[in-house]
Design an enzyme around this catalytic site. Sequence first.
Site, PDB file in Angstrom:
ATOM      1  N   LYS A 138       0.833  -1.198   0.000  1.00  0.00           N
ATOM      2  CA  LYS A 138       0.000   0.000   0.000  1.00  0.00           C
ATOM      3  C   LYS A 138       0.869   1.250   0.000  1.00  0.00           C
ATOM      4  O   LYS A 138       0.605   2.215  -0.699  1.00  0.00           O
ATOM      5  CB  LYS A 138      -0.917   0.003   1.235  1.00  0.00           C
ATOM      6  CG  LYS A 138      -1.930  -1.118   1.263  1.00  0.00           C
ATOM      7  CD  LYS A 138      -2.939  -0.947   2.385  1.00  0.00           C
ATOM      8  CE  LYS A 138      -2.350  -1.146   3.757  1.00  0.00           C
ATOM      9  NZ  LYS A 138      -1.959  -2.527   4.023  1.00  0.00           N
ATOM     10  N   SER A 139       1.920   1.224   0.819  1.00  0.00           N
ATOM     11  CA  SER A 139       2.763   2.408   0.961  1.00  0.00           C
ATOM     12  C   SER A 139       3.594   2.676  -0.285  1.00  0.00           C
ATOM     13  O   SER A 139       4.073   3.786  -0.500  1.00  0.00           O
ATOM     14  CB  SER A 139       3.683   2.253   2.180  1.00  0.00           C
ATOM     15  OG  SER A 139       4.489   1.108   2.052  1.00  0.00           O
TER      16      SER A 139
END
Length: 301
Positions: A230-231
Amino acid sequence: MSSSPYCGRFAPSPTGPLHAGSLLAAFGSWLLARHAGGAWWVRIEDLDPPREVAGAAQAQLELLEKLGLRSDGPVRWQHTRGQAYAAALEHLLARGLAFECHCSRADLAASGGVHHRCVARARRPDPAIRLRVPGDCIVTFEDGLQGPQRQEVGRVVGDFVLRRADGPWAYQLAVVVDDADQGMTDVVRGADLLDSTPRQILLQRALGLPTPRYLHLPVLLDAQGRKLSKSDGAQPLDADNGLAALRSAWARLGQPAHLLDGADTVDTLLHAAQHGFDPARLPAAPGIHAASHNKNAAGAD
């Protein structure tokens, strides 16, 4: 090991929207729980405010709802659990199993960040708390998919953090306390967390808590062989195309595509998946390439 009925969970952190790798872990853990006739819970691991994305947790829960992956009980939020973590930490400190550490990252640079003894050059007003790990400590366990595991925790990990110097609770402590409190018998998650398991087993022993069964599913890899994250901007799941996302995850879990033929709603797909799922077909590799797998997903048998 608990003899209680199967209880598993999916525990995302709210650092961004769910992506295909997240769904692989969520769907895999849900299928294994349903196959065992057990319960499946959702827990939001919101322990690190600086890394959280506003609104991400609610968006994750809404997407899981649209995909039919509903928690069998109230969703747990770790930010509400400070008192339980503090009690566990106090227990460890009182028994001499944990200690205050004033070392900074710079102090530990010479040892590669691994803490074997305090080498702080100055006391800090906000020391971290670490678990005391003997230098010869080795943990072994049998993973339900990845097989026998062995880690020299004392040498490779050292004394690990339970509460960070800047205040937040460490993941290792929180997950152990919550898994025990919620009666988790089985922890199913991505293989990127495989090397965290020995630390959690050590904490379970130190706190007198049961050790659940562990099964680590393969993580999805990008074209460079890195875990989808996600990051790192992994493509979020399309909430309006849930059927395709679930079919893709089903194929990546090694399951025959034809078993979902005719399923034209999320509910009918999940019903077919629940009855056709075969744990023996789960891929035991720690990682699978998302792009190359997509080319073959439609023809999976």
